[in-house]
Design a protein around this motif. Structure first.
Motif, PDB file in Angstrom:
ATOM      1  N   LEU A 588       0.834  -1.208   0.000  1.00  0.00           N
ATOM      2  CA  LEU A 588       0.000   0.000   0.000  1.00  0.00           C
ATOM      3  C   LEU A 588       0.866   1.254   0.000  1.00  0.00           C
ATOM      4  N   ARG A 589       1.859   1.280   0.881  1.00  0.00           N
ATOM      5  CA  ARG A 589       2.718   2.450   1.004  1.00  0.00           C
ATOM      6  C   ARG A 589       3.534   2.667  -0.269  1.00  0.00           C
ATOM      7  N   MET A 590       3.986   1.580  -0.899  1.00  0.00           N
ATOM      8  CA  MET A 590       4.796   1.693  -2.119  1.00  0.00           C
ATOM      9  C   MET A 590       3.995   2.344  -3.248  1.00  0.00           C
ATOM     10  N   ILE A 591       2.738   1.932  -3.417  1.00  0.00           N
ATOM     11  CA  ILE A 591       1.897   2.484  -4.488  1.00  0.00           C
ATOM     12  C   ILE A 591       1.614   3.964  -4.237  1.00  0.00           C
ATOM     13  N   ILE A 592       1.324   4.308  -2.991  1.00  0.00           N
ATOM     14  CA  ILE A 592       1.037   5.712  -2.661  1.00  0.00           C
ATOM     15  C   ILE A 592       2.279   6.580  -2.863  1.00  0.00           C
ATOM     16  N   ASN A 593       3.427   6.091  -2.425  1.00  0.00           N
ATOM     17  CA  ASN A 593       4.675   6.852  -2.589  1.00  0.00           C
ATOM     18  C   ASN A 593       5.015   7.056  -4.066  1.00  0.00           C
ATOM     19  N   TYR A 594       4.777   6.013  -4.866  1.00  0.00           N
ATOM     20  CA  TYR A 594       5.060   6.135  -6.301  1.00  0.00           C
ATOM     21  C   TYR A 594       4.173   7.216  -6.916  1.00  0.00           C
ATOM     22  N   ASN A 595       2.907   7.226  -6.528  1.00  0.00           N
ATOM     23  CA  ASN A 595       1.972   8.227  -7.061  1.00  0.00           C
ATOM     24  C   ASN A 595       2.418   9.638  -6.695  1.00  0.00           C
ATOM     25  N   ARG A 596       2.832   9.823  -5.459  1.00  0.00           N
ATOM     26  CA  ARG A 596       3.246  11.156  -5.016  1.00  0.00           C
ATOM     27  C   ARG A 596       4.528  11.611  -5.710  1.00  0.00           C
ATOM     28  N   SER A 597       5.375  10.659  -6.030  1.00  0.00           N
ATOM     29  CA  SER A 597       6.659  11.007  -6.654  1.00  0.00           C
ATOM     30  C   SER A 597       6.520  11.303  -8.142  1.00  0.00           C
ATOM     31  N   PHE A 598       5.694  10.527  -8.854  1.00  0.00           N
ATOM     32  CA  PHE A 598       5.679  10.629 -10.314  1.00  0.00           C
ATOM     33  C   PHE A 598       4.415  11.258 -10.895  1.00  0.00           C
ATOM     34  N   ASN A 599       3.368  11.371 -10.098  1.00  0.00           N
ATOM     35  CA  ASN A 599       2.128  11.934 -10.637  1.00  0.00           C
ATOM     36  C   ASN A 599       1.831  13.321 -10.087  1.00  0.00           C
ATOM     37  N   GLU A 600       1.833  13.456  -8.757  1.00  0.00           N
ATOM     38  CA  GLU A 600       1.441  14.728  -8.148  1.00  0.00           C
ATOM     39  C   GLU A 600       2.478  15.820  -8.357  1.00  0.00           C
ATOM     40  N   ASN A 601       3.741  15.439  -8.505  1.00  0.00           N
ATOM     41  CA  ASN A 601       4.802  16.441  -8.646  1.00  0.00           C
ATOM     42  C   ASN A 601       5.203  16.686 -10.101  1.00  0.00           C
ATOM     43  N   SER A 602       4.478  16.090 -11.033  1.00  0.00           N
ATOM     44  CA  SER A 602       4.825  16.254 -12.448  1.00  0.00           C
ATOM     45  C   SER A 602       3.751  17.081 -13.144  1.00  0.00           C
ATOM     46  N   GLN A 603       4.124  18.287 -13.571  1.00  0.00           N
ATOM     47  CA  GLN A 603       3.173  19.151 -14.268  1.00  0.00           C
ATOM     48  C   GLN A 603       2.732  18.531 -15.590  1.00  0.00           C
ATOM     49  N   GLU A 604       3.667  17.834 -16.226  1.00  0.00           N
ATOM     50  CA  GLU A 604       3.363  17.182 -17.507  1.00  0.00           C
ATOM     51  C   GLU A 604       2.274  16.126 -17.341  1.00  0.00           C
ATOM     52  N   GLU A 605       2.368  15.359 -16.252  1.00  0.00           N
ATOM     53  CA  GLU A 605       1.367  14.326 -16.001  1.00  0.00           C
ATOM     54  C   GLU A 605       0.019  14.943 -15.638  1.00  0.00           C
ATOM     55  N   ILE A 606       0.057  16.043 -14.896  1.00  0.00           N
ATOM     56  CA  ILE A 606      -1.186  16.708 -14.479  1.00  0.00           C
ATOM     57  C   ILE A 606      -1.948  17.247 -15.686  1.00  0.00           C
ATOM     58  N   GLU A 607      -1.226  17.775 -16.688  1.00  0.00           N
ATOM     59  CA  GLU A 607      -1.856  18.392 -17.854  1.00  0.00           C
ATOM     60  C   GLU A 607      -2.180  17.391 -18.966  1.00  0.00           C
ATOM     61  N   ASN A 608      -1.683  16.192 -18.864  1.00  0.00           N
ATOM     62  CA  ASN A 608      -1.903  15.169 -19.900  1.00  0.00           C
ATOM     63  C   ASN A 608      -3.376  14.742 -19.906  1.00  0.00           C
ATOM     64  N   ILE A 609      -4.055  14.890 -21.072  1.00  0.00           N
ATOM     65  CA  ILE A 609      -5.492  14.565 -21.153  1.00  0.00           C
ATOM     66  C   ILE A 609      -5.751  13.065 -21.024  1.00  0.00           C
ATOM     67  N   HIS A 610      -4.709  12.273 -21.172  1.00  0.00           N
ATOM     68  CA  HIS A 610      -4.862  10.819 -21.061  1.00  0.00           C
ATOM     69  C   HIS A 610      -4.585  10.322 -19.642  1.00  0.00           C
ATOM     70  N   ARG A 611      -4.374  11.263 -18.728  1.00  0.00           N
ATOM     71  CA  ARG A 611      -4.090  10.879 -17.350  1.00  0.00           C
ATOM     72  C   ARG A 611      -5.309  11.099 -16.458  1.00  0.00           C
ATOM     73  N   ILE A 612      -5.370  10.310 -15.405  1.00  0.00           N
ATOM     74  CA  ILE A 612      -6.441  10.405 -14.422  1.00  0.00           C
ATOM     75  C   ILE A 612      -5.809  10.712 -13.067  1.00  0.00           C
ATOM     76  N   LYS A 613      -6.451  11.571 -12.280  1.00  0.00           N
ATOM     77  CA  LYS A 613      -5.924  11.885 -10.948  1.00  0.00           C
ATOM     78  C   LYS A 613      -6.181  10.699 -10.030  1.00  0.00           C
ATOM     79  N   PHE A 614      -5.126  10.213  -9.429  1.00  0.00           N
ATOM     80  CA  PHE A 614      -5.223   9.033  -8.570  1.00  0.00           C
ATOM     81  C   PHE A 614      -5.770   9.432  -7.202  1.00  0.00           C
ATOM     82  N   ASN A 615      -6.872   8.793  -6.797  1.00  0.00           N
ATOM     83  CA  ASN A 615      -7.547   9.106  -5.536  1.00  0.00           C
ATOM     84  C   ASN A 615      -6.983   8.209  -4.431  1.00  0.00           C
TER      85      ASN A 615
END
Length: 655
Positions: A588-615
């Protein structure tokens, strides 16, 4: 006033099978028994002629109404009592000669001189012979021989098996049916052989159509008696040998059928509407093509007999099983009868209008379609013959191995849960693109091979109005894919595929037709890159499932889009390993940490229309309630297939 006499010889098959079982080691006797389908009945016909003085040429045409193998109807002017004595004497002789294994059913009835209508006589004879009271009377009349003790001779009564043929066409030894491989021990003759049983369809309908025409009835009876015989089977093999090839189908192999079939078949029974034989596995395909040609020849001659009024054609159902060669013939008959029954049922219910041959082969169904029909069907017999050759070529090119295919089969058979079976099939058959152009078959042969297997699991076609997506059907793994894998693995053995040759005419797995290749490319795109994702998201994952926190399907501007949270599939593999070792909190912790490292801190991922915000909160809630790893298995597959879909889409944009 004349007396009509009708005689039917029954249980000939059982008698022949018993003789074969008793004499398998005696090659000379077995050679004689091969001709028994014709000769047992012919010998009995001769006995009838002698007993009733029908061998006189002048009386022959006048008195014989029907005179074919196993069934006769004729007229006699002899007194009733004398006829009864002769029938009884004839019955007892046949009973004694066959050691009680052949039953002669008979009936006689008076015919007034003004009512000598041959068709009426035949109809009455057929009706009476079916009545249980008639058979009971025969048993009663011959009770002293039927219920007396006789010491039966275990040896074969050779005078019933007079072999008049000299052609060296058929095998006479069960051991020779086995195709040996290089590793086969020389002191053992055990091995796999093919057993084939065929039955003619629509005979009853043909006879009803010509119900009032005696001449046509007689012609059809003689035609069938002549064509469905050991003699004709032998002639067809010899003929095919002389012309170099026998099959007329453009799609079939142009192999020298005669050379392949010579000394490859051991016939058990060929008469009436039954064909039953054993054949070497590497000659099985050619033997089925021979049966197709036999029914084609019969239909051509039937048209000539029936004229313009004849609309009914005969078809043939074929059952095939693969068994060990040292078994009783009655066991072979029971085994193959099951396949034959399925073939007949399928032809009647599904393909009665467009097929001339229906085959049930170890749980697989194939058809030979009538001329001009069956285009685009995946269950064509000639198509499968070519597919086996294509698969052999692919295996030789190291596109796949028999071992890998066998492992797939074992895993599918071992797993009893159909949903897990489907996941395993999807995992094994996931694409691995070498180049983004899927039309480049040479570079993507593995993709075509995997598509060939996975396409067996797609839902059946619907009517034109129903355009909804066709998904995978897990039940098809047991019903279709597993039997097909077993068949493919069998025919890919070196000793069975050595006579298949190369595909010279038409290819299907990698289509050789330009028009078909374009359509195949479209279908590969759908089956290999979209259907797996859609199946898992729409049919397996629930509406509000944990998987859809990571990836889901949406519609935008009338287009279907897949939007996902950015995760590498390796993260899911590692999470699964942790969960299986009771370290779920770390997963559980590994998946959450990965999301915070590569999704929440990446502007490119945030703006990508093919991406979904991980809840994260919802994920933690779902994760705490789930106790197994099925969801992560599904997620791994979805991400792997989506990864390949993106590679394909990106490459296609650059072409």
């Amino acid at each position: 006033m004349d007396t009509a006499i009708a005689i039917v010889v029954e249980k000939v098959q059982r008698y022949i099978f018993q003789m074969i079982d008793k004499n398998q080691a005696d090659e000379k006797t077995l050679r004689n028994i091969i001709s028994a389908s014709n000769d047992v009945s012919s010998s009995i016909l001769k006995e009838i002629e002698i007993e009733f003085n029908l061998n006189d040429q002048q009386a022959e045409d006048k008195n014989k109404i029907l005179w074919i193998s196993g069934k006769v109807v004729f007229l006699s002017k002899q007194p009733k009592e004398e006829i009864k004595i002769k029938l009884k004497r004839l019955y007892q002789k046949i009973y004694a000669d066959s050691q009680g294994n052949i039953f002669m059913n008979y009936v006689d009835f008076s015919i007034h001189d003004d009512k000598k209508d041959n068709m009426e006589i035949l109809r009455k004879a057929e009706r009476l012979l079916k009545e249980s009271a008639i058979k009971s009377q025969v048993i009663k009349d011959n009770s002293e021989v039927l219920f007396s003790f006789r010491e039966l001779d275990s040896k074969c009564p050779n005078h019933l098996f007079e072999n008049k043929r000299e052609e060296n066409v058929f095998l006479t030894n069960m051991d020779d049916l086995v195709v040996l491989d290089e590793n086969h021990e020389m002191d053992s003759s055990d091995g796999k052989i093919a057993i084939v049983k065929a039955d003619i369809n629509n005979l009853g309908s043909i006879m009803k159509e010509i119900n009032d025409d005696y001449n046509k009835y007689l012609q059809v009876s003689k035609l069938l008696s002549g064509k469905i015989s050991i003699d004709n089977l032998s002639k067809m093999i010899i003929k095919s040998k002389k012309i170099g090839k026998y099959s007329i189908e453009k799609e079939s192999e142009k192999a020298e059928s005669g050379e392949i079939l010579k000394k490859s078949i051991l016939p058990f029974f060929v008469a009436g509407d039954d064909i039953f034989y054993a054949v070497r596995i590497n000659a099985l395909f050619e033997s089925i093509k021979l049966l197709h040609n036999m029914i084609r020849d019969i239909n051509q001659e039937l048209k000539e007999i029936q004229g313009e009024s004849g609309k009914i054609e005969l078809s043939i159902a074929i059952g095939v099983v693969f068994v060990n060669n040292h078994q009783p013939v009655r066991y072979y008959s029971q085994m193959v009868e099951k396949e034959l029954s399925v073939a007949k049922k399928n032809m009647k219910e599904q393909k009665s209008l467009n097929s001339v041959v229906g085959i049930s082969m170890a749980g697989n169904f194939f058809y030979i379609y009538k001329e001009g029909l069956g285009h685009g069907e995946n269950d064509g017999f000639f198509r499968f013959c070519n597919e086996v050759v294509e698969l052999k070529e692919m295996m030789e090119e190291k596109i796949f191995t028999r071992t890998s295919l066998h492992n797939l089969l074992i895993n599918l058979e071992t797993e009893k849960d159909k949903d897990k079976q489907m996941l395993y099939a999807l995992y094994y058959l996931k694409p691995n693109l070498c180049t983004g152009d899927i039309g480049n078959a040479q570079e993507n042969k593995e993709l075509y091979f995997k598509y060939y297997l996975l396409s067996h699991l797609v839902e059946e076609k619907r009517d034109e109005k129903n355009k909804k997506e066709r998904y995978f059907v897990p039940e098809k793994i047991n019903d279709i894919l597993i039997p097909k894998l077993k068949l493919i693995l069998l025919f890919l053995k070196e000793q069975y595929s050595d006579k298949f040759g190369k595909t010279k005419v038409k290819k299907y797995i990698i289509s050789s037709d330009k028009g078909a290749a374009t359509d195949q490319k479209r279908r590969i795109r759908s089956v290999m890159f979209h259907k797996p994702i859609n199946y898992l998201l729409d049919k397996v994952c629930e509406y509000d499932s944990i998987e859809k926190l990571f990836i889901k399907k949406i519609s935008k501007d009338k287009k279907q889009l897949y939007i996902s949270a950015h995760f590498e599939p390796t993260i899911f593999y590692r999470a699964k390993m942790l969960m299986e070792t009771k370290k779920s909190s770390q997963a559980l912790r590994m998946i959450i940490n990965y999301n915070r490292s590569f999704n929440e801190n990446s502007q490119e991922e945030i703006e990508n229309i093919h991406r979904i915000k991980f809840n994260e909160k919802k994920f933690e809630k779902y994760f705490s309630k789930i106790k197994d790893t099925k969801w992560i298995d599904r997620l791994i597959l979805i991400y792997k297939y989506n990864e390949q879909r993106i590679i394909l889409k990106t490459a296609e944009k650059n072409i």
